[in-house]
Write a protein that holds these residues in place. Structure first.
Motif, PDB file in Angstrom:
ATOM      1  N   GLY A   1      -1.066  -7.776  -3.283  1.00  0.00           N
ATOM      2  CA  GLY A   1      -1.331  -6.724  -4.293  1.00  0.00           C
ATOM      3  C   GLY A   1      -1.872  -5.290  -3.566  1.00  0.00           C
ATOM      4  O   GLY A   1      -1.104  -4.879  -2.581  1.00  0.00           O
ATOM      5  N   ASN A   2      -2.845  -4.412  -4.147  1.00  0.00           N
ATOM      6  CA  ASN A   2      -3.134  -3.273  -3.466  1.00  0.00           C
ATOM      7  C   ASN A   2      -4.534  -3.070  -3.862  1.00  0.00           C
ATOM      8  O   ASN A   2      -5.339  -3.837  -4.613  1.00  0.00           O
ATOM      9  CB  ASN A   2      -2.433  -2.098  -3.628  1.00  0.00           C
ATOM     10  N   THR A   3      -5.235  -2.007  -3.458  1.00  0.00           N
ATOM     11  CA  THR A   3      -6.568  -1.796  -3.697  1.00  0.00           C
ATOM     12  C   THR A   3      -6.713  -1.177  -5.031  1.00  0.00           C
ATOM     13  O   THR A   3      -7.996  -1.030  -5.437  1.00  0.00           O
ATOM     14  CB  THR A   3      -7.045  -0.517  -2.610  1.00  0.00           C
ATOM     15  N   ALA A   4      -5.846  -1.317  -6.257  1.00  0.00           N
ATOM     16  CA  ALA A   4      -6.123  -0.950  -7.316  1.00  0.00           C
ATOM     17  C   ALA A   4      -7.009  -2.098  -8.178  1.00  0.00           C
ATOM     18  O   ALA A   4      -7.478  -2.043  -8.680  1.00  0.00           O
ATOM     19  CB  ALA A   4      -4.775  -0.818  -8.049  1.00  0.00           C
ATOM     20  N   ALA A   5      -6.796  -3.221  -7.347  1.00  0.00           N
ATOM     21  CA  ALA A   5      -7.461  -4.546  -7.729  1.00  0.00           C
ATOM     22  C   ALA A   5      -9.197  -4.380  -7.549  1.00  0.00           C
ATOM     23  O   ALA A   5      -9.917  -5.048  -8.113  1.00  0.00           O
ATOM     24  CB  ALA A   5      -7.282  -5.702  -6.895  1.00  0.00           C
ATOM     25  N   TYR A   6      -9.457  -3.231  -6.753  1.00  0.00           N
ATOM     26  CA  TYR A   6     -11.059  -2.961  -6.454  1.00  0.00           C
ATOM     27  C   TYR A   6     -11.432  -1.582  -7.323  1.00  0.00           C
ATOM     28  O   TYR A   6     -12.713  -1.670  -7.265  1.00  0.00           O
ATOM     29  CB  TYR A   6     -11.241  -2.760  -5.058  1.00  0.00           C
ATOM     30  N   ARG A   7     -10.718  -0.976  -7.995  1.00  0.00           N
ATOM     31  CA  ARG A   7     -11.059   0.287  -8.465  1.00  0.00           C
ATOM     32  C   ARG A   7     -10.187   0.723  -9.638  1.00  0.00           C
ATOM     33  O   ARG A   7      -8.729   0.495  -9.532  1.00  0.00           O
ATOM     34  CB  ARG A   7     -11.211   1.354  -7.169  1.00  0.00           C
ATOM     35  N   GLY A   8     -10.693   1.726 -10.625  1.00  0.00           N
ATOM     36  CA  GLY A   8      -9.834   1.959 -11.657  1.00  0.00           C
ATOM     37  C   GLY A   8      -9.756   3.445 -11.157  1.00  0.00           C
ATOM     38  O   GLY A   8     -10.438   4.122 -11.745  1.00  0.00           O
ATOM     39  N   ARG A   9      -8.451   3.947 -10.826  1.00  0.00           N
ATOM     40  CA  ARG A   9      -8.068   5.317 -10.755  1.00  0.00           C
ATOM     41  C   ARG A   9      -7.644   5.947 -11.926  1.00  0.00           C
ATOM     42  O   ARG A   9      -6.838   5.252 -12.733  1.00  0.00           O
ATOM     43  CB  ARG A   9      -7.265   5.548  -9.164  1.00  0.00           C
ATOM     44  N   THR A  10      -7.383   7.312 -11.847  1.00  0.00           N
ATOM     45  CA  THR A  10      -7.224   7.780 -13.191  1.00  0.00           C
ATOM     46  C   THR A  10      -5.796   7.539 -13.795  1.00  0.00           C
ATOM     47  O   THR A  10      -5.712   7.028 -14.828  1.00  0.00           O
ATOM     48  CB  THR A  10      -7.377   9.624 -13.140  1.00  0.00           C
ATOM     49  N   ASN A  11      -4.871   7.375 -12.734  1.00  0.00           N
ATOM     50  CA  ASN A  11      -3.387   7.337 -13.442  1.00  0.00           C
ATOM     51  C   ASN A  11      -2.935   5.796 -13.157  1.00  0.00           C
ATOM     52  O   ASN A  11      -1.660   5.691 -13.159  1.00  0.00           O
ATOM     53  CB  ASN A  11      -2.476   8.244 -12.656  1.00  0.00           C
ATOM     54  N   PHE A  12      -3.787   4.764 -12.753  1.00  0.00           N
ATOM     55  CA  PHE A  12      -3.508   3.660 -12.594  1.00  0.00           C
ATOM     56  C   PHE A  12      -3.902   2.635 -13.855  1.00  0.00           C
ATOM     57  O   PHE A  12      -4.111   1.521 -13.594  1.00  0.00           O
ATOM     58  CB  PHE A  12      -4.177   3.057 -11.406  1.00  0.00           C
ATOM     59  N   ALA A  13      -4.089   3.084 -14.747  1.00  0.00           N
ATOM     60  CA  ALA A  13      -4.684   2.461 -16.107  1.00  0.00           C
ATOM     61  C   ALA A  13      -3.640   1.248 -16.378  1.00  0.00           C
ATOM     62  O   ALA A  13      -4.263   0.235 -17.024  1.00  0.00           O
ATOM     63  CB  ALA A  13      -4.805   3.237 -17.256  1.00  0.00           C
ATOM     64  N   SER A  14      -2.376   1.194 -15.999  1.00  0.00           N
ATOM     65  CA  SER A  14      -1.363   0.315 -16.379  1.00  0.00           C
ATOM     66  C   SER A  14      -1.225  -0.945 -15.474  1.00  0.00           C
ATOM     67  O   SER A  14      -0.916  -1.991 -15.802  1.00  0.00           O
ATOM     68  CB  SER A  14       0.013   0.605 -16.849  1.00  0.00           C
ATOM     69  N   PHE A  15      -1.992  -0.577 -14.430  1.00  0.00           N
ATOM     70  CA  PHE A  15      -1.796  -1.413 -13.090  1.00  0.00           C
ATOM     71  C   PHE A  15      -3.286  -2.209 -12.587  1.00  0.00           C
ATOM     72  O   PHE A  15      -3.153  -3.303 -12.391  1.00  0.00           O
ATOM     73  CB  PHE A  15      -1.341  -0.405 -12.048  1.00  0.00           C
ATOM     74  N   ALA A  16      -4.281  -1.243 -12.367  1.00  0.00           N
ATOM     75  CA  ALA A  16      -5.412  -1.719 -11.905  1.00  0.00           C
ATOM     76  C   ALA A  16      -6.042  -2.871 -12.668  1.00  0.00           C
ATOM     77  O   ALA A  16      -6.658  -4.008 -12.115  1.00  0.00           O
ATOM     78  CB  ALA A  16      -6.487  -0.468 -11.883  1.00  0.00           C
ATOM     79  N   PRO A  17      -6.207  -2.775 -14.260  1.00  0.00           N
ATOM     80  CA  PRO A  17      -6.582  -3.933 -14.918  1.00  0.00           C
ATOM     81  C   PRO A  17      -6.042  -5.347 -14.441  1.00  0.00           C
ATOM     82  O   PRO A  17      -6.753  -6.303 -14.290  1.00  0.00           O
ATOM     83  CB  PRO A  17      -6.625  -3.424 -16.263  1.00  0.00           C
ATOM     84  N   THR A  18      -4.705  -5.246 -14.455  1.00  0.00           N
ATOM     85  CA  THR A  18      -4.033  -6.405 -14.268  1.00  0.00           C
ATOM     86  C   THR A  18      -4.088  -6.959 -12.769  1.00  0.00           C
ATOM     87  O   THR A  18      -4.311  -8.180 -12.584  1.00  0.00           O
ATOM     88  CB  THR A  18      -2.581  -6.193 -14.659  1.00  0.00           C
ATOM     89  N   LYS A  19      -4.408  -5.998 -11.828  1.00  0.00           N
ATOM     90  CA  LYS A  19      -4.376  -6.491 -10.349  1.00  0.00           C
ATOM     91  C   LYS A  19      -5.688  -6.962 -10.137  1.00  0.00           C
ATOM     92  O   LYS A  19      -5.951  -7.953  -9.364  1.00  0.00           O
ATOM     93  CB  LYS A  19      -3.850  -5.226  -9.499  1.00  0.00           C
ATOM     94  N   ALA A  20      -6.733  -6.280 -11.019  1.00  0.00           N
ATOM     95  CA  ALA A  20      -8.130  -6.926 -10.798  1.00  0.00           C
ATOM     96  C   ALA A  20      -8.279  -8.288 -11.160  1.00  0.00           C
ATOM     97  O   ALA A  20      -8.897  -9.109 -10.563  1.00  0.00           O
ATOM     98  CB  ALA A  20      -9.001  -5.948 -11.610  1.00  0.00           C
ATOM     99  N   ALA A  21      -7.617  -8.619 -12.400  1.00  0.00           N
ATOM    100  CA  ALA A  21      -7.452  -9.941 -12.892  1.00  0.00           C
ATOM    101  C   ALA A  21      -6.884 -10.599 -11.848  1.00  0.00           C
ATOM    102  O   ALA A  21      -7.544 -11.993 -12.004  1.00  0.00           O
ATOM    103  CB  ALA A  21      -6.727  -9.687 -14.480  1.00  0.00           C
ATOM    104  N   GLN A  22      -5.762 -10.344 -11.602  1.00  0.00           N
ATOM    105  CA  GLN A  22      -5.225 -11.222 -10.633  1.00  0.00           C
ATOM    106  C   GLN A  22      -6.034 -11.490  -9.446  1.00  0.00           C
ATOM    107  O   GLN A  22      -5.848 -12.609  -8.933  1.00  0.00           O
ATOM    108  CB  GLN A  22      -3.984 -10.584 -10.000  1.00  0.00           C
ATOM    109  N   ARG A  23      -6.745 -10.697  -8.830  1.00  0.00           N
ATOM    110  CA  ARG A  23      -7.653 -10.897  -7.660  1.00  0.00           C
ATOM    111  C   ARG A  23      -8.826 -12.106  -8.413  1.00  0.00           C
ATOM    112  O   ARG A  23      -8.975 -13.030  -7.473  1.00  0.00           O
ATOM    113  CB  ARG A  23      -8.020  -9.800  -7.276  1.00  0.00           C
ATOM    114  N   ILE A  24      -9.252 -11.737  -9.273  1.00  0.00           N
ATOM    115  CA  ILE A  24     -10.261 -12.781  -9.816  1.00  0.00           C
ATOM    116  C   ILE A  24      -9.767 -14.027  -9.887  1.00  0.00           C
ATOM    117  O   ILE A  24     -10.407 -15.014  -9.585  1.00  0.00           O
ATOM    118  CB  ILE A  24     -11.131 -12.029 -10.976  1.00  0.00           C
TER     119      ILE A  24
END
Length: 231
Positions: A132-155
């Protein structure tokens, strides 16, 4: 040839292909990707590699692929490298893109864990990794389609680690905090120096190391980045 099986999803031209090459040093690699041409090329390059053309976002297709893999034997290593992404903020995000990314990043991982986890436990050994990448740990402005799913993946993976670790299944999340060195990133970032990019072969080597860590020193959260990357 060693008949131990390693399953790798998301066999693209960068990290996925590098993972296939590295893990083929010890395993019979099962490759999952949508691109049949790329898989055919790797079959010619990597002895014993087994291709499955499958979109992991399609639950029925993924279940059929899983069933076929289990006929080959019990996987010893699973690496979920398939990824869905795309730019966009919360005001402009296409909900269908978020839904598809969730199917690729999170739901496909759930299906794979539920299929391969029990047989790994029965065999008394195994490793499950997700890149994955560090989008799993934080929600940056232009990663709204990515960060929530990677965070869920990590959890999801952390839940698996807590459950399966005591049963000798090593589970780890590998966040790649970098642009990966593939043609499209080079084209998008033409002014960046060579050492700005993470090399797919080096990523694969680190994944291989993590999959074979001694039981007394397993890691779960791993962040890898080039030395010049800004944290």
């Amino acid at each position: 040839m060693n008949q131990d099986i390693c399953v790798i999803t998301g066999v693209g031209p960068g990290t996925g292909s590098a993972l296939v090459r590295k893990f083929s040093e010890r395993y019979r690699v099962v490759m999952i990707a949508r691109n049949a041409e790329r898989l055919d090329a790797l079959v010619k390059e990597v002895p014993g590699a087994i291709p499955f053309v499958c979109d992991v976002a399609d639950p029925a297709a993924l279940q059929n692929t899983i069933a076929a893999i289990l006929e080959l034997g019990t996987p010893k290593v699973l690496i979920h490298n398939a990824v869905g992404g795309g730019p966009g903020d919360v005001l402009s995000l296409d909900p269908q893109l978020l839904q598809r990314n969730f199917q690729i990043n999170t739901m496909a991982l759930l299906h794979l864990i539920q299929a391969f986890g029990p047989v790994m436990i029965e065999a008394g050994q195994g490793a499950i990794l997700a890149t994955g990448n560090t989008a799993a740990y934080r929600g940056r402005t232009n990663f709204a389609s990515f960060a929530p799913t990677k965070a869920a993946q990590r959890i999801l993976l952390e839940s698996a680690a807590r459950l399966m670790g005591p049963q000798d299944i090593h589970v780890a999340y590998i966040a790649i905090d970098s642009a990966i060195d593939v043609p499209w990133t080079r084209k998008a970032l033409p002014d960046h120096p060579d050492d700005f990019f993470a090399k797919p072969a080096d990523i694969a080597s680190e994944c291989f190391h993590i999959a074979h860590q001694p039981r007394s020193t397993w890691t779960f959260d791993v962040v890898i980045r080039p030395f010049g990357e800004t944290w």
